[in-house]
Design a protein around this motif. Structure first.
Motif, PDB file in Angstrom:
ATOM      1  N   CYS A  31       0.842  -1.424  -0.159  1.00 41.70           N
ATOM      2  CA  CYS A  31      -0.360   0.262  -0.006  1.00 41.70           C
ATOM      3  C   CYS A  31       1.107   1.454   0.061  1.00 41.70           C
ATOM      4  CB  CYS A  31      -0.876  -0.230   1.133  1.00 41.70           C
ATOM      5  SG  CYS A  31       0.151   0.441   2.775  1.00 41.70           S
ATOM      6  N   ASN A  49       4.830  -4.905   4.992  1.00 43.49           N
ATOM      7  CA  ASN A  49       3.142  -4.926   5.164  1.00 43.49           C
ATOM      8  C   ASN A  49       2.134  -4.312   6.010  1.00 43.49           C
ATOM      9  OD1 ASN A  49       2.494  -7.263   7.317  1.00 43.49           O
ATOM     10  ND2 ASN A  49       4.264  -7.646   6.643  1.00 43.49           N
ATOM     11  N   CYS A  50       1.228  -4.105   6.040  1.00 47.44           N
ATOM     12  CA  CYS A  50       0.181  -3.547   7.368  1.00 47.44           C
ATOM     13  C   CYS A  50      -1.102  -3.937   6.873  1.00 47.44           C
ATOM     14  CB  CYS A  50       0.460  -1.974   7.543  1.00 47.44           C
ATOM     15  SG  CYS A  50      -0.699  -1.510   5.866  1.00 47.44           S
ATOM     16  N   CYS A 110      -2.283  -4.560   3.099  1.00 45.12           N
ATOM     17  CA  CYS A 110      -1.465  -5.086   2.330  1.00 45.12           C
ATOM     18  C   CYS A 110      -0.967  -6.111   2.770  1.00 45.12           C
ATOM     19  CB  CYS A 110      -0.826  -3.665   1.681  1.00 45.12           C
ATOM     20  SG  CYS A 110       0.816  -3.461   2.610  1.00 45.12           S
ATOM     21  N   ARG A 135      -1.708   0.876  12.677  1.00 44.19           N
ATOM     22  CA  ARG A 135      -2.386  -0.009  10.767  1.00 44.19           C
ATOM     23  C   ARG A 135      -1.766  -0.970  11.270  1.00 44.19           C
ATOM     24  NH1 ARG A 135       1.097   2.949   8.155  1.00 44.19           N
ATOM     25  NH2 ARG A 135       2.267   1.303   6.804  1.00 44.19           N
TER      26      ARG A 135
HETATM   27 ZN   LIG Z   1       0.805  -1.442   3.875  1.00 50.75          ZN
END
Ligand SMILES: [Zn+2]
Ligand SMILES: [Zn+2]
Length: 755
Positions: free
Chosen positions: A89, A110-111, A114, A152
């Motif tokens: 993302c 990543n989070c 995504c 997040r």
């Molecule tokens: Zn992300």
């Protein structure tokens, strides 16, 4: 929801249950109204999709002043917790390029919005210990984010950083480490690519074989080493601007390229583009995707412009996802391997999207889209397993109101693909806790998927006709039960009369179908060879069209125009014509067919576009690629109606006129356009007869031939002009990759309405 409730100071709880997600809210009426409004606004996470919201009054609970996330009731939760793999993302990419961020230049950033999901999950529940990330112990910084509900990365299972997460290294083709450090190995790999070397790169769903797409020699070397691969190669770039240098990118195409699913998108080639000629011969499109793993972005940042990124496998075997297998199988292909230690549990090919009637539709559904379910109008009575087709296989489970379609598996005749098929069925069944009581198979008795279905014990088996399943896949996607006028243009599928059907007009619902019309039967000599060698359908169609007047020597001039195959790997010999002609006369090893795909093969061969399908639909695609635009002419055809029989579409006149054009040396692009135009007009005429007879108006289109954009767009335009509402596949491919969805939908409907 937790964040939104806390911000609005509402009390209550949120949890998963059998109906979906339930939110209990306690507070001022207008604040609750605001919550509901903002729930559906842009406040929601990018990946959240709200199908519907219903609100009812509930009794006030005294003393309840906090909002909590309650554990879900694991007994029959409505939705699986496993979602599709999502491209990096913008927030993560921004952090990755921020020198002050502790994940600066970290290729596994990543989070919650995504990163990998389906490809790393071993079993449910979807928690880190059940993923391939279990071997990495989260550091305190990552743990703090993982546990902070306002962060997040709250409950982002694959969360990692340079201190605690996976690493990258570069090896030579023997597996000896060349560079051990993550950042310098990426820089070194980019250097090798710039120098024209082939690098195997481990990504999200498996290995890619990468090479500089602007270097003809390098691309040819890859093609040679990958063996027997005539298919167009996919391309990758790191920005839309770069892609626009080489291909035409429309507004919708741009949206699809940038979407979280990040598929390969087929785009018209730009004239005179610098992409190496051998990247995509015989087609008029390039398959482009944007970088989707953070690793891709880091690689491109090292001065790489555009890469071929083709599946890391040998010919038709499954995509390779394990480090050891990659070295073993691709050691002869790649000069170096960019490896990492985040294990890929399920290999996933890149999905492919093209455009029909201005809308994105899939040609291959895998990474980014699977395992997102497709919803039915009704719940099914029992869990269902649908085995799919043998070519471009996918399989499908039905549970409650969900149809869970597998990723693209491949052609089952390859032993490794077959093994992968059985393995994948067990895996997906476990992830979605499906207990099938009913199995659906294709009507073809010799399909490998049929044999697998038969081997299952303790389940009821339903056999479904191939082209009916194609139409059902369209109906269930659109929530239409039918009956409709179903037009299927396909290669081959087993018919209820034992013939090989292909071009069919069915009056079909999810519960039953009848055959209204079809392409007039012709003989197909040589069984399996007939779908590869164009000379076989060609001779048969000539014999059928000329009948008693057919003399083989009269067509020597035409046969001579056919490109002799030069591929050392094929045994095809053009001089077989006499033998095949005798075979047809005596009816030896011949089967009756209404296949349209084979007619395309025959026409492509006559126009000198080749004589052999090295991969499925190679000749039909070549025929489509050369079409001259702006041609309105067409050939003659006949629709033959006899009492109590299906209407027959006879292309005898079409072929006679077409061959006369060939003799006159009319340019092949014009002949191809006239041929396509004829089919669209003939199919429209068939639809009009069906409307008259069955008093139906909606037309549904499916089948592999409708992956032909020119034919499909033209037919849709003609149908709309005649006031037919037209439905076509949007969620699953129109080719056999969509078959399992239709099979499952039919079984669900038939069982629900059994008395
Ligand atoms: Zn992300
Ligand atoms: Zn960490």
């Amino acid at each position: 929801m937790y964040r939104l409730a806390c911000r609005l100071r509402l009390a209550g709880a949120v949890y998963n249950d059998t109906k979906g997600v339930t939110i209990e809210l306690q507070g001022e009426e207008k604040t609750i109204a605001e919550f509901l409004a903002r729930l559906q606004s842009d406040d929601k996470p990018p990946l959240a999709e709200i199908k519907s919201v219903a609100a009812v009054d509930a009794p006030v609970i005294q003393g309840d002043d906090k909002f909590t996330i309650r554990p879900s009731d694991s007994q029959g939760t409505a939705l699986s917790q496993v979602t599709a793999d999502i491209a990096a993302c913008q927030d993560c990419l921004a952090e990755m390029t921020d020198e002050n961020d502790f994940r600066h230049e970290y290729p596994f950033i990543n989070c919650t919005n995504c990163g990998p999901r389906y490809s790393i999950v071993k079993t449910i529940p979807y928690d880190r210990p059940n993923t391939t990330m279990s071997v990495f112990k989260m550091c305190p910084k990552c743990t703090a984010q993982y546990e902070d509900v306002t962060d997040r990365r709250f409950h982002a299972q694959p969360v990692a950083c340079p201190v605690c997460g996976p690493k990258i290294w570069l090896t030579d083709s023997k597996g000896h480490t060349i560079v051990a450090k993550t950042d310098s190995s990426i820089a070194e790999a980019a250097g090798l690519l710039r120098a024209g070397k082939i690098v195997a790169i481990k990504g999200v769903g498996g290995f890619h074989l990468a090479v500089d797409a602007l270097a003809e020699q390098a691309v040819r070397r890859l093609r040679r080493r990958k063996r027997r691969d005539h298919k167009p190669f996919a391309l990758m770039a790191d920005s839309i601007e770069t892609i626009k240098k080489y291909a035409v990118v429309g507004e919708i195409a741009e949206q699809v390229l940038k979407s979280p699913q990040s598929p390969i998108v087929l785009l018209p080639k730009k004239e005179g583009s610098a992409i190496a000629a051998s990247v995509a011969g015989g087609v008029d499109t390039f398959g482009f995707m944007l970088c989707y793993a953070p690793l891709h972005y880091l690689l491109f940042a090292q001065g790489v412009e555009v890469l071929v990124m083709t599946s890391g496998n040998i010919s038709d075997e499954p995509l390779i996802c394990k480090n050891e297998t990659a070295l073993e199988k691709l050691g002869q292909v790649a000069d170096a391997f960019l490896m990492h230690d985040r294990e890929i549990y399920r290999q996933l090919d890149d999905s492919i999207i093209h455009f029909i009637d201005g809308r994105p539709v899939p040609l291959r559904r895998a990474r980014g889209y699977v395992p997102t379910p497709i919803f039915m109008e009704e719940n099914c009575r029992e869990d269902i397993f649908a085995a799919g087709a043998d070519i471009k296989n996918t399989f499908c489970f039905a549970k409650q109101n969900q149809l869970i379609c597998s990723e693209h598996i491949g052609d089952l005749e390859d032993a490794e693909v077959h093994h992968h098929y059985i393995d994948s069925i067990e895996h997906l069944r476990g992830l979605f806790e499906v207990e099938p009581k009913v199995t659906v198979r294709d009507l073809h008795p010799a399909y490998l998927s049929t044999q697998y279905a038969r081997s299952l014990s303790g389940v009821k088996i339903i056999a479904v006709q191939h082209h009916w399943a194609h139409i059902a896949s369209v109906l269930v996607e659109h929530g239409v039960a039918g009956p409709v006028i179903g037009i299927v243009c396909d290669g081959t599928g087993y018919g209820t009369d034992g013939a090989i059907w292909g071009c069919e007009c069915l009056i079909a619902s999810l519960e039953k179908f009848e055959r209204f019309g079809h392409l007039a039967y012709y003989d197909l000599p040589g069984a399996d060879k007939a779908s590869k060698e164009a000379i076989r359908p060609l001779l048969s169609l000539l014999k059928k069209s000329w009948g008693k007047e057919f003399r083989l020597p009269n067509f020597d001039w035409l046969i001579e125009r056919i490109e002799p195959e030069t591929d050392e790997n094929t045994t095809y010999d053009i001089r077989n014509t006499k033998y095949i002609s005798e075979q047809l006369d005596k009816g030896v090893n011949c089967v009756e067919t209404s296949s349209l795909g084979r007619v395309f093969d025959a026409v492509a061969a006559m126009l000198g576009l080749g004589a052999y399908n090295h991969f499925d639909a190679q000749l039909p695609m070549a025929l489509e690629a050369i079409i001259e635009s702006g041609i309105e002419d067409h050939y003659d055809f006949e629709l033959i109606s006899r009492a109590n029989e299906a209407v027959e579409l006879d292309l005898g006149k079409t072929l006679k006129e077409l061959i006369a054009d060939v003799k006159k040396d009319l340019p092949a692009p014009v002949i191809s356009a006239k041929f396509h135009n004829t089919l669209s007009i003939a199919l429209l005429a068939m639809a009009k007869q069906a409307r008259e007879s069955a008093k139906l108006n909606i037309v549904a289109l499916s089948g592999g031939v409708f992956c032909n954009r020119y034919l499909t767009n033209r037919l849709i335009e003609l149908l709309k002009r005649e006031d037919f509402p037209v439905l076509f596949n949007r969620e699953v491919p129109a080719n056999d990759g969509g078959l399992s969805l239709g099979q499952a939908a039919i079984a669900a409907a038939v069982m629900n309405h059994e008395s």
